[in-house]
Scaffold this motif. Sequence first.
Motif, PDB file in Angstrom:
ATOM      1  N   ASP A  43       1.010  -1.267   0.068  1.00  0.00           N
ATOM      2  CA  ASP A  43      -0.055  -0.057   0.168  1.00  0.00           C
ATOM      3  C   ASP A  43       0.941   1.129   0.038  1.00  0.00           C
ATOM      4  N   ALA A  44       0.960   1.941  -1.217  1.00  0.00           N
ATOM      5  CA  ALA A  44       1.891   3.124  -1.304  1.00  0.00           C
ATOM      6  C   ALA A  44       1.500   4.178  -0.187  1.00  0.00           C
ATOM      7  N   THR A  45       0.150   4.340   0.134  1.00  0.00           N
ATOM      8  CA  THR A  45      -0.431   5.370   0.872  1.00  0.00           C
ATOM      9  C   THR A  45       0.575   5.171   2.285  1.00  0.00           C
ATOM     10  N   LEU A  46       0.963   4.102   2.587  1.00  0.00           N
ATOM     11  CA  LEU A  46       1.977   4.025   3.995  1.00  0.00           C
ATOM     12  C   LEU A  46       3.121   4.801   4.176  1.00  0.00           C
ATOM     13  N   LEU A  47       3.627   4.893   2.763  1.00  0.00           N
ATOM     14  CA  LEU A  47       5.013   5.438   2.773  1.00  0.00           C
ATOM     15  C   LEU A  47       5.101   6.597   3.609  1.00  0.00           C
ATOM     16  N   PRO A  48       4.644   7.927   2.983  1.00  0.00           N
ATOM     17  CA  PRO A  48       4.523   9.258   3.862  1.00  0.00           C
ATOM     18  C   PRO A  48       4.514   8.829   5.440  1.00  0.00           C
ATOM     19  N   GLN A  49       3.588   8.040   5.628  1.00  0.00           N
ATOM     20  CA  GLN A  49       3.190   7.946   7.210  1.00  0.00           C
ATOM     21  C   GLN A  49       4.375   7.197   7.871  1.00  0.00           C
ATOM     22  N   TYR A  50       4.954   6.181   7.058  1.00  0.00           N
ATOM     23  CA  TYR A  50       6.306   5.761   7.617  1.00  0.00           C
ATOM     24  C   TYR A  50       7.510   6.761   7.645  1.00  0.00           C
ATOM     25  N   ALA A  51       7.466   7.465   6.733  1.00  0.00           N
ATOM     26  CA  ALA A  51       8.737   8.535   6.993  1.00  0.00           C
ATOM     27  C   ALA A  51       8.335   9.440   8.202  1.00  0.00           C
ATOM     28  N   THR A  52       6.888   9.905   8.349  1.00  0.00           N
ATOM     29  CA  THR A  52       6.641  10.594   9.546  1.00  0.00           C
ATOM     30  C   THR A  52       6.918   9.864  10.905  1.00  0.00           C
ATOM     31  N   ILE A  53       6.815   8.535  10.934  1.00  0.00           N
ATOM     32  CA  ILE A  53       7.150   7.907  12.159  1.00  0.00           C
ATOM     33  C   ILE A  53       8.594   7.755  12.153  1.00  0.00           C
ATOM     34  N   LEU A  54       9.444   7.577  11.337  1.00  0.00           N
ATOM     35  CA  LEU A  54      10.699   7.592  11.453  1.00  0.00           C
ATOM     36  C   LEU A  54      11.371   8.943  11.901  1.00  0.00           C
ATOM     37  N   ALA A  55      10.675   9.914  11.520  1.00  0.00           N
ATOM     38  CA  ALA A  55      10.993  11.204  11.716  1.00  0.00           C
ATOM     39  C   ALA A  55      10.944  11.596  13.296  1.00  0.00           C
ATOM     40  N   ALA A  56       9.554  10.964  13.812  1.00  0.00           N
ATOM     41  CA  ALA A  56       9.407  10.951  15.317  1.00  0.00           C
ATOM     42  C   ALA A  56       9.974  10.320  16.110  1.00  0.00           C
ATOM     43  N   ARG A  57      10.673   9.441  15.539  1.00  0.00           N
ATOM     44  CA  ARG A  57      11.505   8.415  16.505  1.00  0.00           C
ATOM     45  C   ARG A  57      13.208   9.006  16.509  1.00  0.00           C
ATOM     46  N   GLY A  58      13.214  10.252  15.866  1.00  0.00           N
ATOM     47  CA  GLY A  58      14.704  11.159  15.890  1.00  0.00           C
ATOM     48  C   GLY A  58      15.575  10.297  14.843  1.00  0.00           C
ATOM     49  N   ARG A  59      15.073   9.548  13.679  1.00  0.00           N
ATOM     50  CA  ARG A  59      15.839   9.105  12.692  1.00  0.00           C
ATOM     51  C   ARG A  59      16.167  10.114  11.571  1.00  0.00           C
ATOM     52  N   ALA A  60      15.888  11.256  11.580  1.00  0.00           N
ATOM     53  CA  ALA A  60      15.710  12.120  10.482  1.00  0.00           C
ATOM     54  C   ALA A  60      17.134  13.049  10.574  1.00  0.00           C
ATOM     55  N   VAL A  61      17.536  13.297   9.007  1.00  0.00           N
ATOM     56  CA  VAL A  61      19.154  13.832   9.204  1.00  0.00           C
ATOM     57  C   VAL A  61      18.691  15.248   8.381  1.00  0.00           C
ATOM     58  N   GLY A  62      19.164  16.287   8.869  1.00  0.00           N
ATOM     59  CA  GLY A  62      18.671  17.634   8.416  1.00  0.00           C
ATOM     60  C   GLY A  62      19.169  17.643   6.996  1.00  0.00           C
ATOM     61  N   TRP A  63      18.438  18.515   6.181  1.00  0.00           N
ATOM     62  CA  TRP A  63      18.714  18.800   4.706  1.00  0.00           C
ATOM     63  C   TRP A  63      18.527  20.376   4.759  1.00  0.00           C
ATOM     64  N   PRO A  64      19.065  20.875   3.907  1.00  0.00           N
ATOM     65  CA  PRO A  64      20.414  20.453   3.151  1.00  0.00           C
ATOM     66  C   PRO A  64      21.646  20.278   4.071  1.00  0.00           C
ATOM     67  N   PRO A  65      22.644  19.397   3.671  1.00  0.00           N
ATOM     68  CA  PRO A  65      23.840  19.328   4.520  1.00  0.00           C
ATOM     69  C   PRO A  65      24.446  20.620   4.334  1.00  0.00           C
ATOM     70  N   GLU A  66      25.413  20.573   5.656  1.00  0.00           N
ATOM     71  CA  GLU A  66      26.129  21.915   5.779  1.00  0.00           C
ATOM     72  C   GLU A  66      27.290  21.963   4.612  1.00  0.00           C
ATOM     73  N   ARG A  67      27.690  23.153   4.182  1.00  0.00           N
ATOM     74  CA  ARG A  67      28.562  23.198   3.086  1.00  0.00           C
ATOM     75  C   ARG A  67      29.809  22.090   3.488  1.00  0.00           C
ATOM     76  N   GLY A  68      30.284  21.460   2.413  1.00  0.00           N
ATOM     77  CA  GLY A  68      31.513  20.644   2.650  1.00  0.00           C
ATOM     78  C   GLY A  68      31.103  19.090   3.171  1.00  0.00           C
ATOM     79  N   ASP A  69      29.683  18.815   3.517  1.00  0.00           N
ATOM     80  CA  ASP A  69      29.531  17.554   3.826  1.00  0.00           C
ATOM     81  C   ASP A  69      29.101  16.652   2.795  1.00  0.00           C
ATOM     82  N   GLY A  70      29.106  15.403   3.209  1.00  0.00           N
ATOM     83  CA  GLY A  70      28.921  14.448   2.070  1.00  0.00           C
ATOM     84  C   GLY A  70      27.241  14.507   1.562  1.00  0.00           C
TER      85      GLY A  70
END
Length: 336
Positions: A294-321
């Motif tokens: 079910d493709a409608t789960l994908l954005p919900q899954y992203a939100t849950i991962l962010a709520a668990r502290g799994r998000a990496v900030g965007w955009p990366p700092e200058r010079g970062d990978g």
Amino acid sequence: MRPDTPAENVDHHAEAARLERTAGLYPEDAEALLLRAAAHRELAGDRPSATALYDRLLSGPSNLENPHLVRALKAANLWEYGHEAEARAIIEGIRTAAPRDAAPWVIVAEALESHDELESAHETYTEGARRLLTDTAEPPFAAHPLLFGRHRVRRMLGVPHDDWDTLADTLHTSPVPLDELHDPKRVWSLGSENPAELRAEISRLQAELGTFREALSRPFPVAILHWPADELSELLSDYPDLASEYPSHEAHLAAVESALRELAASGTSNLGIVRGTVPSYEAFAASEGASPSDATLLPQYATILAARGRAVGWPPERGDGCWCGVGRVYGECHGK
């Protein structure tokens, strides 16, 4: 529930218990969840229980993503309920380890500052800033609290401005200048009978409060889901119905960057990227009583991962990978 919510508006013990149960269900996210649980324990005044959570993380079988952060939080907490010697030993160990992450430096420096160890706090802020600002064209956002804290302590010590103090003034966006916010004589204005001085102090306090509220306005980023190549291959092999969402890995990477740029252009701040894994996604789908196809789960899954502290900030700092993981600098990859 954010840990900064006042104690009278939330049962911090209950929130901590809920987060600890969730950490048991999602061991891959235990570090972020237990750190939040420890914050609730501290806010509830149960500092020994918070220390037990920090020890649980440090003695666990898995490698921590931010071990120096956990140790710094443990040291600051220990000092607050009488374990000064142990806290000092941990702080010295962190300074010796010289982590590249700003957060441990800020936490231990603020702990020293709050206990009137101004000289040591100044040394710690300076060490951390030197560690993060060497060989960078401009200071990363994570280093700003180090520069601001260093500026504050130097004002209390009465030492003249240096280049980093000037840089801190430049980076500060509040309408009230840092020199005014960090004026050691401010405390006297609170007892003044002069209405003009009281109004000025109220304006300064409102500016500080606005800065804190802005930083806490969203507890986790608006995050876009990114699948590494091997995970996406496995996902499409197991759930071919999702092929319409991901025609190719290259198209997926381009779509992630495009979506983030569109969000930024629309004025959305605090953006991030979360990295999906097939086992984690399957577990999430099972918890929702739905099929992973079910493709409608994908954005919900992203939100849950962010709520668990799994998000990496965007955009990366200058010079970062680059966030895509190919090993190139962001500016030479998807940041072009």
